[in-house]
Write a protein that holds these residues in place. Structure first.
Motif, mmCIF file in Angstrom:
data_model
loop_
_atom_site.group_PDB
_atom_site.id
_atom_site.type_symbol
_atom_site.label_atom_id
_atom_site.label_comp_id
_atom_site.label_asym_id
_atom_site.label_seq_id
_atom_site.Cartn_x
_atom_site.Cartn_y
_atom_site.Cartn_z
ATOM 1 N N TYR A 82 23.191 106.488 37.853
ATOM 2 C CA TYR A 82 22.575 106.169 39.148
ATOM 3 C C TYR A 82 22.844 107.286 40.154
ATOM 4 O O TYR A 82 21.937 107.760 40.829
ATOM 5 C CB TYR A 82 23.113 104.832 39.689
ATOM 6 N N SER A 86 19.768 109.200 41.589
ATOM 7 C CA SER A 86 19.405 108.748 42.928
ATOM 8 C C SER A 86 18.750 109.891 43.701
ATOM 9 O O SER A 86 19.063 111.060 43.491
ATOM 10 C CB SER A 86 20.663 108.288 43.669
ATOM 11 N N ARG A 87 17.821 109.507 44.588
ATOM 12 C CA ARG A 87 17.138 110.542 45.388
ATOM 13 C C ARG A 87 18.137 111.448 46.099
ATOM 14 O O ARG A 87 17.866 112.618 46.344
ATOM 15 C CB ARG A 87 16.250 109.883 46.436
ATOM 16 N N ALA A 88 19.292 110.873 46.449
ATOM 17 C CA ALA A 88 20.313 111.659 47.140
ATOM 18 C C ALA A 88 21.166 112.445 46.150
ATOM 19 O O ALA A 88 21.991 113.258 46.539
ATOM 20 C CB ALA A 88 21.195 110.730 47.974
ATOM 21 N N LEU A 97 14.836 107.393 38.927
ATOM 22 C CA LEU A 97 15.577 106.146 39.096
ATOM 23 C C LEU A 97 14.611 104.970 39.105
ATOM 24 O O LEU A 97 13.490 105.085 39.591
ATOM 25 C CB LEU A 97 16.369 106.194 40.409
ATOM 26 N N TYR A 98 15.069 103.824 38.612
ATOM 27 C CA TYR A 98 14.252 102.613 38.513
ATOM 28 C C TYR A 98 13.010 102.824 37.657
ATOM 29 O O TYR A 98 11.935 102.353 37.973
ATOM 30 C CB TYR A 98 13.847 102.112 39.908
ATOM 31 N N GLY A 179 17.066 98.594 37.694
ATOM 32 C CA GLY A 179 16.803 97.753 38.848
ATOM 33 C C GLY A 179 16.191 96.398 38.510
ATOM 34 O O GLY A 179 15.907 95.611 39.390
ATOM 35 N N ILE A 181 13.230 95.526 37.663
ATOM 36 C CA ILE A 181 11.974 95.352 38.397
ATOM 37 C C ILE A 181 10.931 94.722 37.476
ATOM 38 O O ILE A 181 10.686 95.210 36.372
ATOM 39 C CB ILE A 181 11.458 96.716 38.916
ATOM 40 N N LEU A 184 8.116 96.418 35.262
ATOM 41 C CA LEU A 184 8.387 97.854 35.231
ATOM 42 C C LEU A 184 9.658 98.140 34.430
ATOM 43 O O LEU A 184 9.630 98.908 33.464
ATOM 44 C CB LEU A 184 8.505 98.413 36.653
ATOM 45 N N LEU B 27 8.635 101.002 46.368
ATOM 46 C CA LEU B 27 9.896 100.439 45.918
ATOM 47 C C LEU B 27 10.571 99.740 47.090
ATOM 48 O O LEU B 27 10.745 100.337 48.158
ATOM 49 C CB LEU B 27 10.786 101.568 45.383
ATOM 50 N N GLN B 29 13.938 97.688 48.338
ATOM 51 C CA GLN B 29 15.302 97.231 48.091
ATOM 52 C C GLN B 29 15.454 95.913 48.832
ATOM 53 O O GLN B 29 15.197 95.836 50.034
ATOM 54 C CB GLN B 29 16.325 98.243 48.614
ATOM 55 N N ASN B 56 7.452 97.242 43.628
ATOM 56 C CA ASN B 56 8.594 97.098 42.735
ATOM 57 C C ASN B 56 9.816 96.710 43.546
ATOM 58 O O ASN B 56 10.158 97.374 44.527
ATOM 59 C CB ASN B 56 8.852 98.397 41.978
ATOM 60 N N VAL B 57 10.467 95.625 43.124
ATOM 61 C CA VAL B 57 11.579 95.095 43.913
ATOM 62 C C VAL B 57 12.883 95.246 43.136
ATOM 63 O O VAL B 57 12.976 94.837 41.982
ATOM 64 C CB VAL B 57 11.353 93.611 44.243
ATOM 65 N N VAL B 58 13.862 95.861 43.785
ATOM 66 C CA VAL B 58 15.211 95.875 43.238
ATOM 67 C C VAL B 58 16.017 94.873 44.060
ATOM 68 O O VAL B 58 16.162 95.030 45.268
ATOM 69 C CB VAL B 58 15.847 97.272 43.330
ATOM 70 N N ALA B 59 16.497 93.828 43.392
ATOM 71 C CA ALA B 59 17.200 92.771 44.121
ATOM 72 C C ALA B 59 18.697 92.892 43.906
ATOM 73 O O ALA B 59 19.194 92.722 42.795
ATOM 74 C CB ALA B 59 16.708 91.406 43.657
ATOM 75 N N LYS B 67 22.810 100.463 51.091
ATOM 76 C CA LYS B 67 23.370 101.715 50.573
ATOM 77 C C LYS B 67 22.351 102.445 49.708
ATOM 78 O O LYS B 67 22.179 103.663 49.813
ATOM 79 C CB LYS B 67 24.640 101.437 49.760
ATOM 80 N N ASN B 68 21.674 101.705 48.831
ATOM 81 C CA ASN B 68 20.662 102.331 47.983
ATOM 82 C C ASN B 68 19.561 102.966 48.834
ATOM 83 O O ASN B 68 19.079 104.052 48.531
ATOM 84 C CB ASN B 68 20.049 101.304 47.031
ATOM 85 N N ASN B 71 20.499 106.152 50.200
ATOM 86 C CA ASN B 71 20.381 107.214 49.194
ATOM 87 C C ASN B 71 18.927 107.573 48.931
ATOM 88 O O ASN B 71 18.631 108.280 47.975
ATOM 89 C CB ASN B 71 21.019 106.758 47.873
ATOM 90 N N CYS B 72 18.017 107.041 49.766
ATOM 91 C CA CYS B 72 16.586 107.309 49.642
ATOM 92 C C CYS B 72 15.964 106.658 48.413
ATOM 93 O O CYS B 72 14.873 107.017 48.000
ATOM 94 C CB CYS B 72 16.287 108.808 49.621
ATOM 95 N N ASP B 73 16.674 105.709 47.801
ATOM 96 C CA ASP B 73 16.123 105.061 46.620
ATOM 97 C C ASP B 73 15.316 103.824 47.002
ATOM 98 O O ASP B 73 15.457 102.761 46.395
ATOM 99 C CB ASP B 73 17.260 104.692 45.664
ATOM 100 N N SER B 232 10.921 111.661 50.131
ATOM 101 C CA SER B 232 10.246 111.016 49.008
ATOM 102 C C SER B 232 9.623 109.677 49.399
ATOM 103 O O SER B 232 8.889 109.080 48.618
ATOM 104 C CB SER B 232 11.238 110.796 47.874
#
Lengths: 235, 271, 261
Positions: A82, A86-88, A97-98, A179, A181, A184, B27, B29, B56-59, B67-68, B71-73, B232
């Motif tokens: 991760y 991660s984008r960072a 990611l994801y 994630g 999703i 996906l 995406l 979060q 798209n959902v990250v739960a 935090k995610n 991190n731009c996610d 992004s």
């Protein structure tokens, strides 16, 4: 208490009805884990063979390292991947990611050491048998490695199975980098985790039954393959 | 070699299926409470059919979701912890925060009700009674929005839960559903958002003990992640999703989402 | 005991070399002060030996005499503790090993078909697929396995397996053929076939070193004989002289069928 018969019924009902979501989830599980397995074999078999063929300095340390990597906790692997994807993170620009690709990467990192360590053990016995003959024939190390992998193929199938079993049953790493999703990155294990957390234990158990059935059939298939191999004295 | 070619073709086809072409997608979060309550299963197919955009959902817990997103996610953040959300926007990670909808928290517990709180309207008093009786209490303990709301209540009740942790206070460190499972499993009280509770399928003999206290109000906010911090971010698609949800149309759909005849979320976006 | 001190070979150090050019033949084995020590035990200890570069040399001696170790040492599979080995004035190593082939007592076959076992060796050398197949057929015909080319190699009988191992050894067109008790406990037909092939190879300018403790086989094959006992070279000379009149007590006892300790 949920009843098990109900879960079995639900499981077979889902399969029989050709539930599209179910097949999507099972399909993604298989695709991700098989791809990770393929990559792990491409990485792990040569490393296993190399550790057998070359008695280089520090080999013992490398073997100990690979063996201990077998026991790395999946969540830690997931977290590391991760942070990288991660984008960072350093590889964030790839935008992986994801995605299923991220899950394949995580599972590969997870099971390549298993494949490498177990194939080293399998090939060690073969090497003991072949070593003198190969040196007598002047077989190069590269060809010896290839020959060990080819001739150890039935033993390596078992190794691959162990890797596949670990990959397909793994949840900690894929839920972090994938994630969970829907449509996906939702695979069987993360779906089971989700259904459990929804309190839908019947559905979770039904998915679990399907996952276990897949694991059992894959192992039965490999067992049959092995039996054929033994009949030809190739195992 | 024929075999090598075949193998290569197989490998390529696997790779190709994995990296298949994608629809426009964003995406989000978000929190386990919105996912476990089935909110996304209800709203996203409608959104997709109207706009063609896949969401798209990250739960995860609210804390981790933020935090995610830092991190731009993520393109969009949909959580319920107003103070943390405001901080997120103030630090420049988010563009602007909009109220989206609310539901409320409920204190649930076993029918036996060992702390004798059933039917109460005062959440703080109920927490005091639980602490007094040392009745088991399961906490999310995961820095989520629900967890933050719960900690605020303990604070108001003047109870030091750190001292009780591991004794009658059990922090599960997991999502809402997992914490509800744990509560039912050990006979503990817990606090849940109403939507997750309504849709939770493993209730056993559990009941709502306390509800309706204004301090149990649970506000959800929605934020576009700042494209200046995170290049992004798909700002247009993200904003489109936010605008849709807070539009009268989106708000009506939220209000119409019912389970067992009970409304799960109450829209309250200010247009 | 005659072997308490290292005995000199009966013949001079020139062995069977007839001309100075013979010293350069790939089968011209020369070794000096060769010793192999494992865990403090001296397993091989030979002061000096020069072999006839053309003949079939049979290595004889009781069990534990160091015959197999001797073969592995001169093939370069195990390094000696001390000493010096050369073939045709080339120091023993990868270069000399590549001109040699060894057949082990227990054949080591790949887990593949009979033909694939041969092709594995042929593929090292250049050549089209058709050429390799033709050569493979030729080799399998020579060892009487032409009809079993596609069978799994490890399902062959013991004698067939050893014949396949021999065919594979010949596939490398070796200048030197080393055989370590290849016919121990094989069926008579296979023994006869292997002996014939060995003699034919020798006739085609291949130097053969054949380890056996079957006296009858030694009589059938040997041009010269080296007799090892307790890791030492007890005597070396032409076969006729050795069988007619062995000089050492150990060899006398061995040939007369007595137990040699």
């Amino acid at each position: 208490m949920q009843d098990f018969a109900g879960a079995f019924g639900l499981a077979f009902g889902l399969i029989a009805s050709g539930d599209a979501d179910l097949f999507e989830i099972v399909g993604l599980s298989m695709r991700v884990s098989l791809m990770a397995l393929l990559l792990s074999c491409l990485i792990g078999f040569p490393i296993g063979a190399l550790l057998v063929v070359r008695k280089f300095f520090g080999r013992g340390i490398v073997i100990a390292l690979v063996n201990s990597m077998m026991g790395f906790p999946p969540v830690v692997i997931g977290l590391l991947i991760y942070l990288v994807l991660s984008r960072a993170g350093p590889m964030g620009w790839l935008g992986l990611l994801y995605s299923p690709t991220a899950m394949i990467i995580a599972q590969t990192v997870l099971i390549a050491p298993i494949v490498a360590a177990l194939s080293r053990q399998v090939l060690e016995a073969l090497q003991a048998e072949y070593d003198e003959q190969f040196r007598s024939l002047g077989i190069s190390r590269g060809r010896a490695m290839l020959a060990l992998i080819v001739d150890g193929r039935y033993g390596l199938v078992t190794v691959a199975l162990a890797g596949f079993g670990r990959a397909v049953a793994e949840v900690g790493a894929v839920i972090i980098v994938g994630g969970n999703i829907e449509h996906l990155t939702r695979v069987m294990t993360t779906a089971i985790a989700l259904e459990t957390s929804k309190g839908d234990l019947g559905m979770a158990l039904a998915l679990g039954i399907i996952l276990m059935s897949i694991a059992i059939s894959v192992n039965l298939g490999a067992g049959a393959l092995r039996a054929i191999a033994e009949r030809q004295a190739y195992a | 070699m024929k075999r090598t070619t075949l193998f290569g073709a197989a490998l390529l086809s696997i790779l190709a299926t994995v990296a298949s072409a994608e629809d426009p997608s964003i995406l989000v979060q978000s929190t386990t409470s919105t996912q476990n309550s089935g909110f996304y299963d209800y709203i996203l197919p409608i959104y997709k059919s109207e706009t063609g955009v896949t969401v798209n959902v990250v739960a995860v817990g609210t804390g981790q979701a933020i935090k995610n997103a830092q991190n731009c996610d993520a393109d969009v953040l949909l959580v319920h912890a107003k103070a943390a959300e405001k901080k997120f926007v103030d630090e420049g990670f988010g563009v602007a925060r909009s109220d989206l909808m609310y539901n409320d928290f409920v204190i649930v517990g076993p029918a036996a009700d060992p702390a004798g709180i059933a039917g109460g309207k005062d959440a703080v008093a109920a927490f005091k009674a639980i602490a007094e009786k040392k009745a088991l209490f399961a906490s999310r303990g995961d820095d989520s929005g629900t967890n933050k709301a719960e900690l605020k209540l303990w604070d108001k009740a003047g109870i030091d839960i750190k001292a009780a942790s591991g004794d009658w206070y059990r922090a599960t460190g997991s999502g809402m559903g997992a914490t509800l499972n744990a509560s039912v499993g050990m006979g503990a009280y817990t606090i849940s958002d109403r939507a997750t509770w309504i849709s939770f399928g493993n209730k056993g003999d559990y009941l709502i003990e306390v509800e309706g206290d204004p301090v149990l109000f649970n506000q959800y906010g929605i934020i576009l992640v700042n494209p200046e911090k995170c290049p992004s971010v798909k700002a247009d698609l993200g904003q489109q999703f936010i605008d849709w949800l807070i539009s009268p149309h989106g708000q009506e759909l939220i209000a119409a989402n019912k389970l067992d005849g009970k409304q799960l979320f109450f829209p309250n976006a200010k247009p | 005991m005659p072997d308490a001190a290292p005995l000199m070979p009966r013949k001079t150090s020139d062995g069977g070399s007839k001309t100075p050019r013979d010293r350069l033949l790939p089968g011209a084995l020369r070794l000096e002060r060769l010793a192999l020590q494992v865990a403090g035990r001296l397993l091989v200890n030979i002061e000096k030996l020069t072999l006839d570069p053309r003949s079939v040399t049979v290595i004889m001696g009781p069990n534990g005499a160091g015959k197999s170790l001797f073969l592995r040492l001169v093939h370069g599979l195990i390094p000696p503790t001390q000493g010096w080995i050369s073939w045709g004035e080339v120091a023993c190593g990868e270069a000399t090993r590549s001109t040699q082939a060894m057949v082990f007592q227990k054949p080591v076959l790949l887990r593949r078909s009979v033909a694939a076992n041969i092709d594995f060796v042929l593929r090292r050398r250049a050549g089209t697929k058709a050429e390799r197949r033709a050569r493979c057929d030729e080799l399998l015909t020579r060892v009487g396995l032409a009809g079993q080319a596609q069978q799994p190699a490890r399902l062959l009988s013991g004698g067939e397996q050893q014949r396949l191992a021999l065919a594979r050894a010949l596939a490398t067109r070796p200048k030197v053929l080393l055989l370590d008790e290849p016919t121990a406990s094989l069926d008579p037909a296979s023994v006869q076939m292997i002996e014939q092939i060995v003699l034919a190879s020798s006739a085609e300018q291949t130097k053969v070193i054949f380890v056996t403790h079957d006296v009858g086989q030694a009589r059938r094959l040997a041009g010269d004989v080296a007799f090892l006992h307790h890791g030492q070279l007890v005597e070396y000379g032409p076969a006729t002289a050795f069988f007619a009149n062995p000089s050492s007590e150990a060899a006398k006892a061995y040939l007369s069928g007595r137990i040699v300790l």
